[in-house]
Write an enzyme that holds these catalytic residues in place. Structure first.
Site, PDB file in Angstrom:
ATOM      1  N   PRO A 185       0.738  -1.167  -0.085  1.00 23.11           N
ATOM      2  CA  PRO A 185      -0.238   0.061  -0.023  1.00 23.11           C
ATOM      3  C   PRO A 185       0.807   1.207   0.023  1.00 23.11           C
ATOM      4  O   PRO A 185       0.306   2.372  -0.194  1.00 23.11           O
ATOM      5  CB  PRO A 185      -0.755  -0.216   1.509  1.00 23.11           C
ATOM      6  CG  PRO A 185      -0.188  -0.730   2.353  1.00 23.11           C
ATOM      7  CD  PRO A 185       0.724  -1.973   1.115  1.00 23.11           C
ATOM      8  N   ASP A 210       3.701   1.273 -11.895  1.00 20.85           N
ATOM      9  CA  ASP A 210       2.187   1.805 -11.829  1.00 20.85           C
ATOM     10  C   ASP A 210       2.577   3.447 -11.127  1.00 20.85           C
ATOM     11  O   ASP A 210       3.241   3.357 -10.267  1.00 20.85           O
ATOM     12  CB  ASP A 210       1.249   1.021 -11.431  1.00 20.85           C
ATOM     13  CG  ASP A 210       0.805   0.075 -12.149  1.00 20.85           C
ATOM     14  OD1 ASP A 210       0.852   0.107 -13.361  1.00 20.85           O
ATOM     15  OD2 ASP A 210      -0.050  -0.997 -12.035  1.00 20.85           O
ATOM     16  N   LYS A 264      -0.612   4.228 -15.664  1.00 20.93           N
ATOM     17  CA  LYS A 264      -2.051   4.113 -15.733  1.00 20.93           C
ATOM     18  C   LYS A 264      -2.764   4.833 -14.727  1.00 20.93           C
ATOM     19  O   LYS A 264      -2.495   4.894 -13.450  1.00 20.93           O
ATOM     20  CB  LYS A 264      -2.434   2.576 -15.533  1.00 20.93           C
ATOM     21  CG  LYS A 264      -2.105   1.774 -16.742  1.00 20.93           C
ATOM     22  CD  LYS A 264      -2.488   0.299 -16.654  1.00 20.93           C
ATOM     23  CE  LYS A 264      -4.009   0.472 -17.008  1.00 20.93           C
ATOM     24  NZ  LYS A 264      -4.320   1.012 -18.400  1.00 20.93           N
ATOM     25  N   GLY A 317      -0.185  -2.243  -3.890  1.00 22.48           N
ATOM     26  CA  GLY A 317      -1.083  -3.196  -3.237  1.00 22.48           C
ATOM     27  C   GLY A 317      -0.426  -4.757  -3.974  1.00 22.48           C
ATOM     28  O   GLY A 317       0.589  -5.020  -3.729  1.00 22.48           O
ATOM     29  N   ASP A 318      -1.460  -5.488  -4.168  1.00 21.22           N
ATOM     30  CA  ASP A 318      -1.427  -6.840  -4.375  1.00 21.22           C
ATOM     31  C   ASP A 318      -1.910  -7.034  -5.915  1.00 21.22           C
ATOM     32  O   ASP A 318      -3.066  -6.598  -6.344  1.00 21.22           O
ATOM     33  CB  ASP A 318      -2.197  -7.764  -3.514  1.00 21.22           C
ATOM     34  CG  ASP A 318      -2.110  -9.198  -4.316  1.00 21.22           C
ATOM     35  OD1 ASP A 318      -1.468  -9.635  -4.829  1.00 21.22           O
ATOM     36  OD2 ASP A 318      -2.628 -10.101  -3.270  1.00 21.22           O
ATOM     37  N   MET A 370     -11.069   2.461  -5.640  1.00 20.74           N
ATOM     38  CA  MET A 370     -11.274   3.294  -6.617  1.00 20.74           C
ATOM     39  C   MET A 370     -12.392   3.906  -6.437  1.00 20.74           C
ATOM     40  O   MET A 370     -13.287   4.016  -7.634  1.00 20.74           O
ATOM     41  CB  MET A 370     -10.720   2.913  -7.922  1.00 20.74           C
ATOM     42  CG  MET A 370      -9.353   2.527  -8.044  1.00 20.74           C
ATOM     43  SD  MET A 370      -8.858   1.690  -9.677  1.00 20.74           S
ATOM     44  CE  MET A 370      -9.264   0.114  -9.293  1.00 20.74           C
ATOM     45  N   ALA A 420      -3.492   4.958   2.540  1.00 16.45           N
ATOM     46  CA  ALA A 420      -3.440   3.776   3.604  1.00 16.45           C
ATOM     47  C   ALA A 420      -1.878   3.585   3.766  1.00 16.45           C
ATOM     48  O   ALA A 420      -1.258   3.195   2.879  1.00 16.45           O
ATOM     49  CB  ALA A 420      -4.341   2.819   3.191  1.00 16.45           C
TER      50      ALA A 420
END
Length: 466
Positions: A226, A249, A271, A303-304, A384, A413
């Protein structure tokens, strides 16, 4: 960073020390490991200094430093253990252009001497800018135990072999060769045959790597977590440390990118939901192109990567090109967000399941089972969801969700600038407009922060917290 770490060439250059007591002895024990020409000026030198001078390890002048004594010195140490004398001698040294260190006087020093782990020619320097010497010593002790005693021997022999290793192409193939030597073949040979067996072992290892020929690269699809670098998995950290190319990203934190190997090529996939972005086709092509050219590619996703990461599209492109790949999962934003408010995603006698939704997929939202989610006690993590908050609010209330159902929105977060907006379903859209969140945010439907976590949040928007 107030002190820039460098390794200064001192071979054959003068290093001048003023002082002959305990402070001077401590510095000299370290300086005598160098190939510098050490000159000591002290009216009453310690017996050890006298002995070192007798054996030719340094030159000793048994009087205080005077003008002209520091000419051509690269470094000067004021170790007189007297502030007035240190200031006097430091001024003399600075006038000649020497860099000055005054023992236990960080403010008047031009440089600091770090804690050192010595596996000559491998040297690890540890500095805390004078803030925590105890911490520097602890790190030194830890590294001393981790680094093999034969590492220096391997490095010296490896240095003489570098011209032969240049037969391997730069990049992954050459790094694989040296990695195999330093961490596998080299230590094994020293243990079984001694240093005399290292060169034959290096020749055999090089022949083996040359015989492999050109190889296609590989791809790791890595979760960056995160945002907090300490939440990065060890496997992800290792991947970043060895990657040739990192394709990342927009939401990957800069602190994570700092962990990438300095020589790696960093490429922004860029993106961005609801705005300008690189097409997924272009990203797929970028990954395949670099891996096909032999690079070890890390595709770094916030994230994952298995959660709303368009993972399957990239894997399909990689497989179609015949390239090896693996997934290194990360901590997803929902886990970090719910931890940030002191709650859990599931709880006995409240909810036995949790839904992960993406507000970016409006078509999927429209087809969702809103009636089930609207039941009391249900929990959902909505990724999102800022821009679709009004739509979410309307759908849930239309299907019977209670207006007072808690909703918590967590921006950034796990990061230092994390913000928490605690609201209810009936005022969700208005409260988000008022909060004016600009960073990535995750919405936790059905959960409110624990009172203690809410009070502790420095960034809590107090005027809209319910």
């Amino acid at each position: 960073m107030k002190h820039f770490p460098i390794f200064l060439a001192v071979e054959g250059r003068r290093i001048v020390v003023s002082g002959g007591g305990d402070a001077a002895l401590a510095k000299l024990r370290l300086l005598l490991k160098t190939e510098g020409r050490i000159a000591v000026f002290a009216a009453s030198p310690a017996p050890e200094i006298v002995d070192w001078a007798k054996t030719g390890r340094l030159s000793l002048t048994t009087r205080p430093l005077q003008r002209g004594d520091a000419i051509c010195a690269a470094l000067f140490y004021g170790a007189n253990e007297d502030a007035t004398e240190d200031a006097r001698t430091a001024a003399i040294a600075r006038a000649t252009g020497a860099l000055v260190n005054i023992v236990d006087n960080l403010g008047d020093s031009d440089f600091i001497t770090p804690a050192i782990v010595d596996r000559d020619p491998v040297v690890v320097a540890i500095g805390t800018e004078g803030a925590a010497p105890v911490l520097a010593r602890a790190i030194k002790a830890d590294l001393e135990g981790r680094l093999s005693p034969v590492l220096g021997t391997l490095a010296r022999i490896g240095k003489t072999f570098r011209h032969k290793a240049d037969a391997l192409p730069m990049g992954a193939k050459r790094r694989d060769f040296w990695s195999a030597f330093y961490f596998k073949t080299g230590p094994q040979v020293v243990e079984t045959a001694g240093s005399a067996g290292i060169i034959p072992a290096l020749d055999a290892l090089l022949d083996h790597h040359l015989a492999k020929g050109d190889q296609i690269g590989r791809v790791d699809l890595v979760g960056a977590g995160p945002g907090d670098p300490e939440l990065l998995t060890m496997k992800a950290r290792k991947a970043l440390d060895t990657a040739d190319v990192v394709i990342y990203d927009r939401l990957v934190a800069p602190e994570i990118l700092e962990l990438a190997r300095r020589e790696a090529t960093l490429l922004d996939a860029g993106k961005e939901g609801f705005g300008p972005s690189a097409s997924q086709t272009d990203i797929n092509a970028m990954i395949v192109e670099h891996a096909a050219n032999g690079a070890y590619v890390v595709r770094l996703k916030a994230g994952d990567p298995t959660v709303f990461g368009r993972l399957d599209e990239e894997i399909e492109a990689i497989e179609a090109a015949g390239i090896a790949w693996r997934i290194i999962p990360g901590i997803t934003a929902a886990s970090a967000a719910v931890a940030g408010i002191g709650q859990s995603l599931t709880k006995r006698q409240r909810n036995a399941s949790v839904r992960f939704l993406t507000g970016h997929d409006m078509k999927g939202f429209a087809e969702h089972d809103w009636r089930t989610l609207a039941r009391e006690g249900e929990v959902a993590a909505i990724y999102m969801g800022k821009r679709s908050a009004r739509f979410i609010q309307g759908r849930l209330m239309m299907h019977g969700a209670g207006p007072a159902t808690p909703v918590t929105v967590i921006e950034n977060a796990s990061r230092p600038d994390q913000r928490v907006v605690s609201t209810t379903l009936s005022t969700l859209s208005a409260d988000l407009d008022e909060a004016n969140l600009s960073g990535p945010a995750l919405m936790l439907y059905g959960l409110a922060p624990r009172a203690a976590m809410l009070a502790a949040s420095e960034f809590q928007t107090q005027d809209i917290a319910l």
